[in-house]
Design a protein around this motif. Structure first.
Motif, PDB file in Angstrom:
ATOM      1  N   ALA A   1      -9.592  24.688   7.475  1.00 10.11           N
ATOM      2  CA  ALA A   1      -9.592  25.441   6.218  1.00 10.11           C
ATOM      3  C   ALA A   1      -8.498  26.497   6.274  1.00 10.11           C
ATOM      4  CB  ALA A   1     -10.945  26.105   6.017  1.00 10.11           C
ATOM      5  N   PRO A   2      -7.613  26.521   5.285  1.00 13.24           N
ATOM      6  CA  PRO A   2      -6.528  27.508   5.324  1.00 13.24           C
ATOM      7  C   PRO A   2      -7.008  28.966   5.283  1.00 13.24           C
ATOM      8  CG  PRO A   2      -6.025  25.767   3.762  1.00 13.24           C
ATOM      9  CD  PRO A   2      -7.453  25.562   4.176  1.00 13.24           C
ATOM     10  N   VAL A   3      -8.181  29.215   4.700  1.00 12.86           N
ATOM     11  CA  VAL A   3      -8.608  30.625   4.548  1.00 12.86           C
ATOM     12  C   VAL A   3      -8.981  31.278   5.871  1.00 12.86           C
ATOM     13  CG1 VAL A   3      -9.350  30.535   2.129  1.00 12.86           C
ATOM     14  CG2 VAL A   3     -10.987  29.962   3.918  1.00 12.86           C
ATOM     15  N   ASP A   4      -9.564  30.500   6.811  1.00 20.18           N
ATOM     16  CA  ASP A   4      -9.983  31.123   8.083  1.00 20.18           C
ATOM     17  C   ASP A   4      -9.760  30.201   9.289  1.00 20.18           C
ATOM     18  OD1 ASP A   4     -11.858  29.217   7.595  1.00 20.18           O
ATOM     19  OD2 ASP A   4     -13.551  30.589   7.358  1.00 20.18           O
ATOM     20  N   ASN A   5      -9.101  29.102   9.036  1.00 20.53           N
ATOM     21  CA  ASN A   5      -8.748  28.144  10.090  1.00 20.53           C
ATOM     22  C   ASN A   5      -9.964  27.470  10.744  1.00 20.53           C
ATOM     23  OD1 ASN A   5      -6.579  26.807  11.209  1.00 20.53           O
ATOM     24  ND2 ASN A   5      -6.557  28.057  13.048  1.00 20.53           N
ATOM     25  N   ARG A   6     -11.156  27.580  10.107  1.00 17.91           N
ATOM     26  CA  ARG A   6     -12.319  26.908  10.705  1.00 17.91           C
ATOM     27  C   ARG A   6     -12.147  25.391  10.548  1.00 17.91           C
ATOM     28  NH1 ARG A   6     -13.717  27.994   5.609  1.00 17.91           N
ATOM     29  NH2 ARG A   6     -14.992  26.484   4.438  1.00 17.91           N
ATOM     30  N   VAL A   7     -12.807  24.649  11.422  1.00 17.20           N
ATOM     31  CA  VAL A   7     -12.711  23.189  11.340  1.00 17.20           C
ATOM     32  C   VAL A   7     -13.634  22.699  10.231  1.00 17.20           C
ATOM     33  CG1 VAL A   7     -13.029  21.012  12.573  1.00 17.20           C
ATOM     34  CG2 VAL A   7     -12.130  23.006  13.781  1.00 17.20           C
ATOM     35  N   LEU A   8     -13.061  21.980   9.264  1.00 20.76           N
ATOM     36  CA  LEU A   8     -13.858  21.448   8.147  1.00 20.76           C
ATOM     37  C   LEU A   8     -14.459  20.097   8.500  1.00 20.76           C
ATOM     38  CD1 LEU A   8     -11.425  22.247   5.209  1.00 20.76           C
ATOM     39  CD2 LEU A   8     -13.706  23.215   5.514  1.00 20.76           C
ATOM     40  N   GLY A   9     -13.774  19.354   9.360  1.00 15.12           N
ATOM     41  CA  GLY A   9     -14.269  18.027   9.699  1.00 15.12           C
ATOM     42  C   GLY A   9     -13.236  17.257  10.495  1.00 15.12           C
ATOM     43  N   LEU A  10     -13.561  15.999  10.755  1.00 16.80           N
ATOM     44  CA  LEU A  10     -12.668  15.130  11.529  1.00 16.80           C
ATOM     45  C   LEU A  10     -12.138  14.015  10.636  1.00 16.80           C
ATOM     46  CD1 LEU A  10     -14.700  14.746  14.852  1.00 16.80           C
ATOM     47  CD2 LEU A  10     -12.688  16.187  14.443  1.00 16.80           C
ATOM     48  N   VAL A  11     -10.840  13.841  10.670  1.00 18.59           N
ATOM     49  CA  VAL A  11     -10.198  12.811   9.845  1.00 18.59           C
ATOM     50  C   VAL A  11      -9.933  11.586  10.721  1.00 18.59           C
ATOM     51  CG1 VAL A  11      -8.304  12.317   8.263  1.00 18.59           C
ATOM     52  CG2 VAL A  11      -9.013  14.696   8.642  1.00 18.59           C
ATOM     53  N   HIS A  12     -10.322  10.421  10.246  1.00 23.97           N
ATOM     54  CA  HIS A  12     -10.104   9.181  11.011  1.00 23.97           C
ATOM     55  C   HIS A  12      -8.728   8.615  10.677  1.00 23.97           C
ATOM     56  CE1 HIS A  12     -14.194   8.431  12.737  1.00 23.97           C
ATOM     57  NE2 HIS A  12     -14.368   9.508  12.004  1.00 23.97           N
ATOM     58  N   GLU A  13      -7.856   8.671  11.661  1.00 16.49           N
ATOM     59  CA  GLU A  13      -6.470   8.239  11.445  1.00 16.49           C
ATOM     60  C   GLU A  13      -6.379   6.714  11.409  1.00 16.49           C
ATOM     61  OE1 GLU A  13      -3.758   9.750  14.389  1.00 16.49           O
ATOM     62  OE2 GLU A  13      -2.037   8.730  13.482  1.00 16.49           O
ATOM     63  N   ALA A  14      -5.731   6.208  10.391  1.00 18.80           N
ATOM     64  CA  ALA A  14      -5.534   4.758  10.278  1.00 18.80           C
ATOM     65  C   ALA A  14      -4.351   4.334  11.149  1.00 18.80           C
ATOM     66  CB  ALA A  14      -5.271   4.381   8.821  1.00 18.80           C
ATOM     67  N   GLY A  15      -4.534   3.248  11.863  1.00 23.20           N
ATOM     68  CA  GLY A  15      -3.436   2.668  12.641  1.00 23.20           C
ATOM     69  C   GLY A  15      -2.858   1.484  11.879  1.00 23.20           C
ATOM     70  N   GLU A  16      -1.995   0.741  12.564  1.00 20.00           N
ATOM     71  CA  GLU A  16      -1.372  -0.412  11.885  1.00 20.00           C
ATOM     72  C   GLU A  16      -2.423  -1.409  11.410  1.00 20.00           C
ATOM     73  OE1 GLU A  16       2.718  -1.671  12.854  1.00 20.00           O
ATOM     74  OE2 GLU A  16       2.247  -0.827  14.826  1.00 20.00           O
ATOM     75  N   ARG A  17      -3.517  -1.530  12.212  1.00 21.93           N
ATOM     76  CA  ARG A  17      -4.558  -2.511  11.868  1.00 21.93           C
ATOM     77  C   ARG A  17      -5.215  -2.153  10.534  1.00 21.93           C
ATOM     78  NH1 ARG A  17      -9.788  -3.901  15.051  1.00 21.93           N
ATOM     79  NH2 ARG A  17      -9.968  -1.655  14.905  1.00 21.93           N
ATOM     80  N   GLU A  18      -5.558  -0.868  10.369  1.00 24.38           N
ATOM     81  CA  GLU A  18      -6.234  -0.457   9.136  1.00 24.38           C
ATOM     82  C   GLU A  18      -5.275  -0.536   7.942  1.00 24.38           C
ATOM     83  OE1 GLU A  18      -6.473   1.397  11.969  1.00 24.38           O
ATOM     84  OE2 GLU A  18      -8.518   0.739  12.452  1.00 24.38           O
ATOM     85  N   VAL A  19      -4.020  -0.150   8.176  1.00 29.06           N
ATOM     86  CA  VAL A  19      -3.056  -0.230   7.074  1.00 29.06           C
ATOM     87  C   VAL A  19      -2.887  -1.685   6.645  1.00 29.06           C
ATOM     88  CG1 VAL A  19      -0.623   0.110   6.459  1.00 29.06           C
ATOM     89  CG2 VAL A  19      -1.856   1.912   7.679  1.00 29.06           C
ATOM     90  N   ASP A  20      -2.821  -2.558   7.625  1.00 27.01           N
ATOM     91  CA  ASP A  20      -2.679  -3.977   7.335  1.00 27.01           C
ATOM     92  C   ASP A  20      -3.896  -4.489   6.553  1.00 27.01           C
ATOM     93  OD1 ASP A  20      -0.946  -6.186   7.711  1.00 27.01           O
ATOM     94  OD2 ASP A  20      -2.456  -7.056   9.041  1.00 27.01           O
ATOM     95  N   ALA A  21      -5.083  -4.017   6.948  1.00 30.03           N
ATOM     96  CA  ALA A  21      -6.314  -4.437   6.247  1.00 30.03           C
ATOM     97  C   ALA A  21      -6.294  -3.918   4.804  1.00 30.03           C
ATOM     98  CB  ALA A  21      -7.541  -3.910   6.982  1.00 30.03           C
ATOM     99  N   ALA A  22      -5.824  -2.693   4.620  1.00 31.73           N
ATOM    100  CA  ALA A  22      -5.778  -2.119   3.266  1.00 31.73           C
ATOM    101  C   ALA A  22      -4.791  -2.900   2.389  1.00 31.73           C
ATOM    102  CB  ALA A  22      -5.383  -0.643   3.335  1.00 31.73           C
ATOM    103  N   VAL A  23      -3.634  -3.235   2.961  1.00 30.42           N
ATOM    104  CA  VAL A  23      -2.642  -3.997   2.190  1.00 30.42           C
ATOM    105  C   VAL A  23      -3.212  -5.380   1.849  1.00 30.42           C
ATOM    106  CG1 VAL A  23      -0.335  -5.032   2.215  1.00 30.42           C
ATOM    107  CG2 VAL A  23      -0.671  -2.742   3.158  1.00 30.42           C
TER     108      VAL A  23
END
Ligand code: NAD
Length: 484
Positions: A23-45
């Motif tokens: 969070a920009p206001v206090d730098n607290r952690v809002l959550g975890l983002v799941h990064e897509a790799g080539e496999r997920e991008v390929d699945a999305a396409v």
């Protein structure tokens, strides 16, 4: 802890490889983002390509329009969810997000649904060499799978500004939101499922640019076109990726926009307008003003008035009443902006106000705050006057003549927007004709009609979107010639 998942083929997908969202206001952690790799991008396409051939591809424009209306209604029904998510990710004032970001996020679906439903195509009858006639007419078909790569400053608004027309034209999309603001694009996946948009039409892949989802998506051969909003340098990298396969791009890039204030302007309105254009969204608006030129007879008075406005801005967290200035998006971006604040001093600028970091209480001290800042006294060659800072700051310089104002406004490799303040009609129209930008505001700033063209000249972009102009990018125009 909250998990921001990818949205692929109508399903929320975890990858196990995560990064923290702060969070920009206090730098607290809002959550975890799941990064897509080539496999997920390929699945999305793959999902997006399949949807083009499936229900979505076969759907009539009338039905598509109905669905997009339902998307807009569902965003409005979940207004508070979108508002809280956007405000947590960006730290922007609640008043700003509730008046601009979220309503425009919904409107982008309705407006483009209407445009696509109502736009005519051309037809001509012609004489043929054999003395007969032929009829030619135009058909529009979707471009195909469109990659939508987004920035963090107006996440929902700028993303739906692309997704709305892309879907209205019958395309399928894969959105790559900024790594800084994953929330509202993810939430939109829930909306798509709730209203029955077919699987694979709207997909979201999370991650960064190089070596991550952004690069994997933009170089993927299954993507037919790329629409991108972000920095000019990133645009260059994406354009190189798009060259493979000669795929079209639509780019909305950086700016170093001028505000021109003539001595005959309505003084108070000009001060209010320039204040907004310099400080709204903590200066993180591509259309914002970072170079102000004021005609000499009112220069000192204008600088003083702008200083008072800057000092009156209440800096604080989103929900606090009366807040006019939130934090910058990230520690990294703050370091960049503060670097310019230091450079300005080193170059001998007069710091009219600001130039540092405000004292914030308690946990807010960990946030990415900077003071609204005004400078005078720098030469036009200074990096402060030449480079996009993307913070709540601007340099103010005097000018004498209309010719000089035009030359100053145009003395940049960027060409996004100019705002001109004058009560002289002839001056206003001459400025509008001669400034090298995609958008010229007269006695206003950030007034937008979604039916009109939007985009930048020079290094500020390629192409125009908005109204029927969006169709030029999101559709292929086919000419049909019928010998009668
Ligand atoms: P950015 O260029 O750093 O990032 C934008 C997006 O591109 C992000 O999603 C990022 O992950 C992705 N990306 C980065 N490198 C990439 C690569 N090599 N390949 C593929 N994707 C890549 O921009 P930002 O910092 O998020 O946004 C601020 C910038 O956006 C400013 O320059 C601002 O002027 C510009 N902007 C322009 C407009 C406009 O309409 N012209 C509107 C808003 C913002």
């Amino acid at each position: 802890m909250h998990q921001y998942l990818n949205f692929i083929n109508g399903e929320f997908v975890a990858t196990g490889k995560t990064f923290e969202n702060h969070a920009p206001v206090d730098n607290r952690v809002l959550g975890l983002v799941h990064e897509a790799g080539e496999r997920e991008v390929d699945a999305a396409v793959g999902a997006a390509r399949a949807a083009l051939k499936g229900d979505w591809g076969r759907m009539s424009v009338v039905k598509r329009v109905e669905l997009l209306y339902a998307v807009a209604d569902e965003i409005n029904r979940r207004f508070d969810d979108f508002l809280q998510a956007e405000v947590a990710d960006t730290g922007k004032p609640l008043s700003l997000a509730s008046h601009i970001d979220i309503p425009r996020g919904a409107a982008n679906f309705k407006v483009f649904a209407d445009i696509v439903k109502n736009v005519p195509t051309e037809s001509f009858e012609m004489a043929t060499p054999d003395g007969g006639t032929a009829l030619s007419y135009a058909l529009r078909s979707p471009l195909g799978v469109v990659a939508v790569v987004c920035p963090w400053n107006l996440p929902l608004l700028l993303m739906t500004w692309k997704v709305g027309p892309a879907l209205a034209c019958g395309n399928t999309v894969i959105v790559k939101p900024s790594e800084e603001t994953p929330a509202t694009a993810t939430l939109l996946g829930e909306v798509m499922n709730a209203v029955g948009v077919p699987k694979g039409v709207y997909n979201v892949v999370h991650g960064f640019g190089p070596g991550s989802a952004g690069e994997f998506l933009t170089r993927h051969p299954g993507v037919n076109g790329i629409t991108f909003t972000g920095e000019t340098r990133t645009g260059e990298a994406i354009m190189a990726a798009a060259a493979k396969g000669v795929r079209p791009v639509s780019f909305e890039l950086g700016g170093k926009n001028a505000g021109i204030v003539f001595a005959d302007a309505d003084f108070d309105k000009a001060v209010a307008g320039i204040t907004r254009s310099a400080f709204e969204n903590c200066g993180q608006v591509c259309l914002g003003t970072e170079r102000v030129y004021v005609q000499r007879p009112i220069f000192d008075r204008f600088v003083q008035a702008l200083k008072e406005k800057a000092q009156a801005l209440k800096v604080g967290p989103s929900e606090e009443p009366g807040v006019g200035l939130g934090p910058l998006i990230s520690a990294e971006h703050r370091a960049k902006v503060l670097g310019y604040y230091e450079k300005a001093k080193a170059e001998g600028a007069t710091v009219v106000t600001g130039g540092g970091v405000p004292d914030m209480p308690g946990a807010l001290a960990q946030g990415h705050w900077v003071q609204p800042t005004l400078w005078t006294g720098l030469p036009e060659s200074s990096p402060i006057v030449r480079e996009e800072i993307f913070g709540p700051c601007c340099h103010i310089a005097p000018f004498d003549t209309v010719d000089e104002a035009i030359a100053l406004a145009n003395a940049t490799h960027y060409g996004l927007a100019t705002t001109v303040w004058t009560q002289n009609l002839a001056t206003a129209h001459r400025m509008a004709r001669e400034v090298e930008v995609g958008l010229c505001w007269i006695n206003s700033w950030f007034l937008r009609d979604l039916r009109t063209a939007f985009g930048g000249a020079k290094a500020s972009g390629i192409g125009r979107e908005g109204g029927v102009h969006s169709l030029e990018f999101y559709t292929e125009l086919r000419n049909v010639m019928v010998k009668l």
